[in-house]
Design a protein around this motif. Structure first.
Motif, short mmCIF file in Angstrom:
data_model
loop_
_atom_site.label_atom_id
_atom_site.label_comp_id
_atom_site.label_asym_id
_atom_site.label_seq_id
_atom_site.Cartn_x
_atom_site.Cartn_y
_atom_site.Cartn_z
N CYS A 68 -11.99 3.01 5.79
CA CYS A 68 -10.60 3.42 5.96
C CYS A 68 -9.66 2.27 6.29
O CYS A 68 -8.60 2.15 5.70
CB CYS A 68 -10.53 4.50 7.05
SG CYS A 68 -8.91 5.17 7.25
N THR A 82 1.78 9.70 -5.78
CA THR A 82 2.41 11.01 -5.57
C THR A 82 3.37 11.33 -6.71
O THR A 82 3.39 12.46 -7.22
CB THR A 82 3.17 11.04 -4.23
OG1 THR A 82 2.27 10.70 -3.19
CG2 THR A 82 3.76 12.42 -3.97
N ALA A 93 -6.46 16.89 -5.55
CA ALA A 93 -6.92 18.25 -5.83
C ALA A 93 -6.78 18.51 -7.32
O ALA A 93 -5.87 18.01 -7.96
CB ALA A 93 -6.09 19.25 -5.03
N ARG A 152 0.81 -1.22 0.00
CA ARG A 152 0.00 0.00 0.00
C ARG A 152 0.84 1.27 0.00
O ARG A 152 0.49 2.26 -0.63
CB ARG A 152 -0.92 0.03 1.23
CG ARG A 152 -1.89 -1.09 1.26
CD ARG A 152 -2.43 -1.26 2.66
NE ARG A 152 -3.56 -0.40 2.93
CZ ARG A 152 -4.76 -0.53 2.38
NH1 ARG A 152 -4.98 -1.48 1.51
NH2 ARG A 152 -5.74 0.28 2.70
N VAL A 196 -9.78 -1.86 0.38
CA VAL A 196 -10.15 -0.56 -0.17
C VAL A 196 -8.96 0.38 -0.07
O VAL A 196 -8.27 0.41 0.94
CB VAL A 196 -11.33 0.07 0.63
CG1 VAL A 196 -11.69 1.44 0.06
CG2 VAL A 196 -12.53 -0.86 0.60
N PHE A 197 -8.71 1.14 -1.14
CA PHE A 197 -7.66 2.15 -1.11
C PHE A 197 -8.28 3.46 -1.56
O PHE A 197 -8.82 3.56 -2.65
CB PHE A 197 -6.51 1.76 -2.05
CG PHE A 197 -5.28 2.61 -1.89
CD1 PHE A 197 -5.24 3.90 -2.41
CD2 PHE A 197 -4.17 2.12 -1.22
CE1 PHE A 197 -4.11 4.69 -2.26
CE2 PHE A 197 -3.02 2.91 -1.07
CZ PHE A 197 -2.99 4.19 -1.59
N ILE A 198 -8.20 4.47 -0.68
CA ILE A 198 -8.83 5.75 -1.00
C ILE A 198 -7.76 6.83 -1.16
O ILE A 198 -6.88 6.97 -0.31
CB ILE A 198 -9.79 6.20 0.13
CG1 ILE A 198 -10.83 5.12 0.41
CG2 ILE A 198 -10.48 7.51 -0.25
CD1 ILE A 198 -11.68 5.40 1.65
N ARG A 199 -7.83 7.60 -2.23
CA ARG A 199 -6.89 8.68 -2.42
C ARG A 199 -7.63 9.95 -2.78
O ARG A 199 -8.49 9.95 -3.68
CB ARG A 199 -5.91 8.31 -3.56
CG ARG A 199 -4.88 9.36 -3.85
CD ARG A 199 -3.84 9.49 -2.74
NE ARG A 199 -2.78 10.40 -3.14
CZ ARG A 199 -1.48 10.13 -2.99
NH1 ARG A 199 -1.08 9.01 -2.45
NH2 ARG A 199 -0.59 11.00 -3.38
N SER A 200 -7.27 11.03 -2.09
CA SER A 200 -7.88 12.32 -2.39
C SER A 200 -6.96 13.11 -3.32
O SER A 200 -5.76 13.17 -3.09
CB SER A 200 -8.08 13.12 -1.09
OG SER A 200 -8.68 12.31 -0.10
N ALA A 257 0.75 4.37 -2.68
CA ALA A 257 0.60 5.78 -2.32
C ALA A 257 1.74 6.62 -2.89
O ALA A 257 1.52 7.70 -3.45
CB ALA A 257 0.52 5.93 -0.80
N LYS A 258 2.96 6.12 -2.75
CA LYS A 258 4.12 6.89 -3.23
C LYS A 258 4.10 7.02 -4.75
O LYS A 258 4.48 8.06 -5.29
CB LYS A 258 5.43 6.22 -2.78
CG LYS A 258 5.58 6.25 -1.27
CD LYS A 258 6.94 6.76 -0.80
CE LYS A 258 7.00 6.94 0.70
NZ LYS A 258 6.48 8.23 1.14
N LEU A 292 -9.47 18.71 0.97
CA LEU A 292 -9.92 17.46 0.37
C LEU A 292 -10.76 16.72 1.40
O LEU A 292 -10.22 16.15 2.35
CB LEU A 292 -8.71 16.62 -0.06
CG LEU A 292 -7.69 17.40 -0.93
CD1 LEU A 292 -6.48 16.54 -1.24
CD2 LEU A 292 -8.34 17.88 -2.21
N ARG A 326 -13.08 11.99 1.97
CA ARG A 326 -12.87 10.86 2.88
C ARG A 326 -13.78 10.84 4.09
O ARG A 326 -14.03 9.79 4.65
CB ARG A 326 -11.44 10.87 3.42
CG ARG A 326 -10.39 10.39 2.49
CD ARG A 326 -9.10 10.21 3.25
NE ARG A 326 -8.99 8.87 3.74
CZ ARG A 326 -8.22 7.93 3.20
NH1 ARG A 326 -7.51 8.21 2.14
NH2 ARG A 326 -8.18 6.73 3.72
#
Lengths: 324, 134
Positions: free
Chosen positions: A101, A20, A112, A12, A106-110, A16-17, A91, A94
């Motif tokens: 969470c 980014t 902009a 995970r 489940v993987f949640i990403r906010s 995430a990285k 943001l 979530r």
């Protein structure tokens, strides 16, 4: 690339990285996207859009819960607007998904928007690829809650759900070009509020006017996201739509069309980044002055700038964006 | 040239339901150009750390008024270490007595912004620390 290997193993943090990296247009972004691409194309992508405050996040949460009950894994991208003045953003999608969470599936990403118009963030299509390669069965994209022109989601999703709520306007609003046209499914959320029956009838008749030539008739479904009412019907409609797409070969056709527009998007991005880089130089400033003094028209100035691209030496086409 | 933003998670751990302060600081961070992931009230340490991981944040701002910081903040730092995200800056704010601050800093909290701290102080601290780390 090590992070990509970790991603494919289900790490995970790596996921995430990598999001980014692609979002920030880091130098490694091109390599990342190139390496993960062969591992994409498996996830089914659902777009959720609609005006602000209709309950998109809550409904996404309930859809996710139901998908999880059926043993599917879900990636969610929630998009909120960046301030055009400060570049910052709050943001908050979530908040409505807190129960998901700590669910490992489940993987949640906010994200902009970072200046991008159209309802999506600049790097949404790239983040979707990361989640796809990560192995998510479904990816739900919740667009910026906005008005009628935020239809970029068409270029990304297999099934688009447009969420409306009672009391937002009459039939004429509904048949204006834009958001309703892109709907594969319409949900009338907050259906416990007065006027929901009227809204359903107006939307259904608007759909009849819009959709007479197309084969898929978008169903209009009542939901009350807060009490998880109507979620099963929504999922059933998504399943039916997917079956329709696959049975008619539209699934493949749409994906091909999306590949085409993605390539164009990347070309446009590189072109405008390259030109923005050039625009900081003195020769361009001279051209700007000529336009300001009304010596040449802006469109002729554009031709002049374009002519210089071919002339100048080949420069490294790195992704460069002016800071907001 | 990269397009980078400072991403900060603003979270309220525990049962404290008063979120006006958290919303004010969130707006200050937004106005300073940060991307603020605001998750609302009643977050568990597990939810906070998991969110920080998924959102790949540069910093976590913990807001608490109920006195439960004594137990919750060290617990959050334990999870931060356990999950391997110790490069994330963790700061706290709210009603936190001065005598509790040394223990919190010992646990790994970089700064405590109590009542009277200006928004600018908090914003600048985070900007400086995060930029230095990058």
């Amino acid at each position: 690339m090590e992070l990509v290997e970790q991603l494919l193993e289900g790490d995970r943090k790596a996921c995430a990285k990598l999001i980014t990296i692609v979002e920030n247009c880091a130098p490694e972004a091109e390599e990342v996207l190139s390496e993960i691409y062969p591992h994409t194309g498996k996830a089914y992508i659902i777009g959720v859009t609609g005006p602000p405050g209709v309950g998109k996040s809550t409904l996404v949460d309930k859809i996710t819960k139901e998908l999880r009950n059926r043993g599917k894994t879900v990636g969610i991208i929630g998009i909120d607007p960046s301030s055009p003045f400060t570049g910052g953003a709050i943001l908050g999608d979530r908040i409505r998904m807190q129960d998901r969470c700590t669910d490992e599936g489940v993987f949640i990403r906010s994200m902009a928007t970072r200046g991008h118009l159209g309802g999506l963030a600049r790097a949404t299509i790239d983040a979707v690829k990361v989640l796809d390669a990560f192995g998510k069965d479904f990816i739900i994209i919740e667009t910026v809650g906005a008005g009628q022109a935020e239809v970029d989601i068409v270029r990304v999703a297999d099934t688009i759900i447009v969420i409306m709520a009672p009391g937002l306007g009459d039939e004429i609003q509904a048949i204006k070009a834009g958001i309703l046209e892109i709907a594969d499914i319409i949900a009338v959320n907050k259906a416990d509020l007065p006027g929901s029956d009227k809204t359903m009838i107006q939307l259904e008749s608007a759909m009849r006017l819009n959709q007479s030539e197309k084969a898929w008739r978008p169903p209009v479904i009542k939901t009350i996201a807060e009490t998880n009412t109507g979620t099963a019907e929504l999922l059933s409609a998504i399943e039916k739509h997917e079956k329709y797409l696959r049975d008619t070969d539209l699934f493949e056709e749409n994906r091909k069309q999306r590949c085409r527009s993605e390539i164009l998007e990347y070309v446009n991005r590189k072109l405008s980044d390259y030109i923005m880089k050039k625009l900081e130089r003195e020769e361009i400033e001279k051209i700007v002055e000529e336009v300001v003094e009304r010596k040449i028209a802006p469109n002729i100035a554009a031709n002049k700038i374009f002519a210089t691209i071919g002339e100048s030496k080949r420069e490294e086409k790195t992704c460069s964006i002016k800071k907001m | 040239m990269k397009m980078e933003k400072i991403r900060i998670l603003v979270a309220k751990p525990g049962l404290d339901g008063h979120d006006r302060g958290a919303k004010v600081i969130s707006r200050a961070f937004r106005d300073a150009g940060f991307e603020v992931i605001y998750t609302g009230v009643r977050q568990t340490p597990e939810q906070i750390v998991e969110t920080a991981i998924q959102e790949d944040v540069d910093a976590i701002g913990l807001s608490i008024l109920s006195g439960a910081h004594v137990r919750l903040f060290p617990r959050i730092m334990e999870l931060v270490k356990e999950k391997g995200i110790t490069d994330v800056l963790v700061v706290g704010g709210g009603i936190i007595p001065d005598e509790d601050i040394p223990a919190l800093k010992q646990a790994g909290i970089a700064a405590i912004f109590g009542p009277g701290t200006t928004l600018t102080t908090a914003v600048q601290f985070i900007k400086d620390k995060v930029r230095k780390a990058k």
